[in-house]
Design a protein around this motif. Structure first.
Motif, PDB file in Angstrom:
ATOM      1  N   MET A   1       1.162  -1.319  -0.246  1.00 41.88           N
ATOM      2  CA  MET A   1      -0.056   0.275   0.207  1.00 41.88           C
ATOM      3  C   MET A   1       1.078   1.332  -0.479  1.00 41.88           C
ATOM      4  SD  MET A   1      -3.692   0.752   0.047  1.00 41.88           S
ATOM      5  CE  MET A   1      -3.845   1.858   0.136  1.00 41.88           C
ATOM      6  N   THR A   2       2.197   1.416   0.578  1.00 41.24           N
ATOM      7  CA  THR A   2       2.615   2.557   1.050  1.00 41.24           C
ATOM      8  C   THR A   2       3.221   2.512  -0.711  1.00 41.24           C
ATOM      9  OG1 THR A   2       3.181   2.194   3.397  1.00 41.24           O
ATOM     10  CG2 THR A   2       5.122   3.290   1.696  1.00 41.24           C
ATOM     11  N   THR A   3       3.833   1.531  -1.001  1.00 39.96           N
ATOM     12  CA  THR A   3       4.717   1.425  -2.053  1.00 39.96           C
ATOM     13  C   THR A   3       3.518   2.171  -3.998  1.00 39.96           C
ATOM     14  OG1 THR A   3       5.690  -0.813  -1.810  1.00 39.96           O
ATOM     15  CG2 THR A   3       5.815   0.895  -4.900  1.00 39.96           C
ATOM     16  N   LEU A   4       2.444   1.867  -3.625  1.00 41.53           N
ATOM     17  CA  LEU A   4       1.639   2.217  -4.396  1.00 41.53           C
ATOM     18  C   LEU A   4       1.794   3.350  -4.068  1.00 41.53           C
ATOM     19  CD1 LEU A   4      -0.819   1.594  -7.168  1.00 41.53           C
ATOM     20  CD2 LEU A   4      -2.873   1.795  -4.661  1.00 41.53           C
ATOM     21  N   ILE A   5       1.199   4.539  -3.181  1.00 46.45           N
ATOM     22  CA  ILE A   5       0.946   5.544  -2.485  1.00 46.45           C
ATOM     23  C   ILE A   5       2.373   6.485  -2.707  1.00 46.45           C
ATOM     24  CG2 ILE A   5       0.818   7.493  -0.611  1.00 46.45           C
ATOM     25  CD1 ILE A   5      -0.912   4.765   0.723  1.00 46.45           C
ATOM     26  N   LEU A   6       3.356   6.356  -2.240  1.00 44.28           N
ATOM     27  CA  LEU A   6       4.412   6.947  -2.867  1.00 44.28           C
ATOM     28  C   LEU A   6       4.347   6.837  -4.934  1.00 44.28           C
ATOM     29  CD1 LEU A   6       7.033   5.376  -0.552  1.00 44.28           C
ATOM     30  CD2 LEU A   6       5.904   7.290  -0.849  1.00 44.28           C
ATOM     31  N   THR A   7       4.242   5.386  -5.223  1.00 42.37           N
ATOM     32  CA  THR A   7       4.134   5.953  -6.786  1.00 42.37           C
ATOM     33  C   THR A   7       3.425   7.001  -7.122  1.00 42.37           C
ATOM     34  OG1 THR A   7       4.600   3.513  -6.643  1.00 42.37           O
ATOM     35  CG2 THR A   7       3.600   4.424  -9.045  1.00 42.37           C
ATOM     36  N   ALA A   8       1.999   6.805  -6.963  1.00 42.85           N
ATOM     37  CA  ALA A   8       0.550   7.823  -7.447  1.00 42.85           C
ATOM     38  C   ALA A   8       1.462   9.452  -7.026  1.00 42.85           C
ATOM     39  CB  ALA A   8       0.355   7.705  -6.460  1.00 42.85           C
ATOM     40  N   ALA A   9       2.036   9.154  -5.769  1.00 43.42           N
ATOM     41  CA  ALA A   9       2.565  11.007  -5.375  1.00 43.42           C
ATOM     42  C   ALA A   9       3.476  11.450  -6.235  1.00 43.42           C
ATOM     43  CB  ALA A   9       3.023  10.564  -3.868  1.00 43.42           C
ATOM     44  N   ALA A  10       4.468   9.480  -6.600  1.00 44.44           N
ATOM     45  CA  ALA A  10       5.247  10.558  -7.730  1.00 44.44           C
ATOM     46  C   ALA A  10       5.439  10.842  -9.081  1.00 44.44           C
ATOM     47  CB  ALA A  10       6.969   9.248  -7.630  1.00 44.44           C
ATOM     48  N   SER A  11       3.938  10.179  -9.430  1.00 45.42           N
ATOM     49  CA  SER A  11       3.711  10.224 -10.548  1.00 45.42           C
ATOM     50  C   SER A  11       2.658  11.509 -10.581  1.00 45.42           C
ATOM     51  CB  SER A  11       2.560   9.958 -11.308  1.00 45.42           C
ATOM     52  OG  SER A  11       2.861   7.589 -11.388  1.00 45.42           O
ATOM     53  N   PHE A  12       1.777  12.116  -9.685  1.00 45.52           N
ATOM     54  CA  PHE A  12       1.440  13.322  -9.775  1.00 45.52           C
ATOM     55  C   PHE A  12       2.348  14.175 -10.040  1.00 45.52           C
ATOM     56  CE2 PHE A  12      -0.024  16.956  -7.293  1.00 45.52           C
ATOM     57  CZ  PHE A  12      -1.406  17.287  -7.850  1.00 45.52           C
ATOM     58  N   ALA A  13       3.094  14.430  -9.337  1.00 42.49           N
ATOM     59  CA  ALA A  13       4.679  15.910  -9.326  1.00 42.49           C
ATOM     60  C   ALA A  13       5.383  15.593 -10.091  1.00 42.49           C
ATOM     61  CB  ALA A  13       5.345  15.621  -8.288  1.00 42.49           C
ATOM     62  N   PHE A  14       5.738  14.284 -10.768  1.00 39.91           N
ATOM     63  CA  PHE A  14       6.178  14.668 -12.131  1.00 39.91           C
ATOM     64  C   PHE A  14       5.098  15.202 -12.897  1.00 39.91           C
ATOM     65  CE2 PHE A  14       7.179  12.665 -16.287  1.00 39.91           C
ATOM     66  CZ  PHE A  14       8.933  13.060 -15.854  1.00 39.91           C
ATOM     67  N   GLY A  15       4.129  14.410 -12.979  1.00 42.71           N
ATOM     68  CA  GLY A  15       2.481  15.448 -14.229  1.00 42.71           C
ATOM     69  C   GLY A  15       2.969  16.531 -13.986  1.00 42.71           C
TER      70      GLY A  15
END
Length: 64
Positions: A1-15
């Motif tokens: 779950m933590t990996t999913l949240i970090l991946t989503a946050a990184a994707s949002f920041a990159f976008g």
């Protein structure tokens, strides 16, 4: 779950950063076009104004 949240946050920041970069590029293009128009208008205005040499013959006395 933590990996999913970090991946989503990184994707949002990159976008977000990619979107900001695109917006800045578009803004700079608009500003460059406006500056060209402004400098062209200033150049035309300077050419339309009489020079000091032309106005010395028609000099009017100053009223004090």
């Amino acid at each position: 779950m933590t990996t999913l949240i970090l991946t989503a946050a990184a994707s949002f920041a990159f976008g977000l950063l990619l979107g900001d970069r695109r917006a800045v590029k578009q803004c700079n293009d608009i500003l460059d076009a406006n500056m060209r128009d402004l400098f062209a208008a200033i150049g035309e205005e300077r050419n339309a104004l009489p020079s000091d040499a032309d106005t010395q013959d028609d000099a009017r006395p100053t009223v004090h």
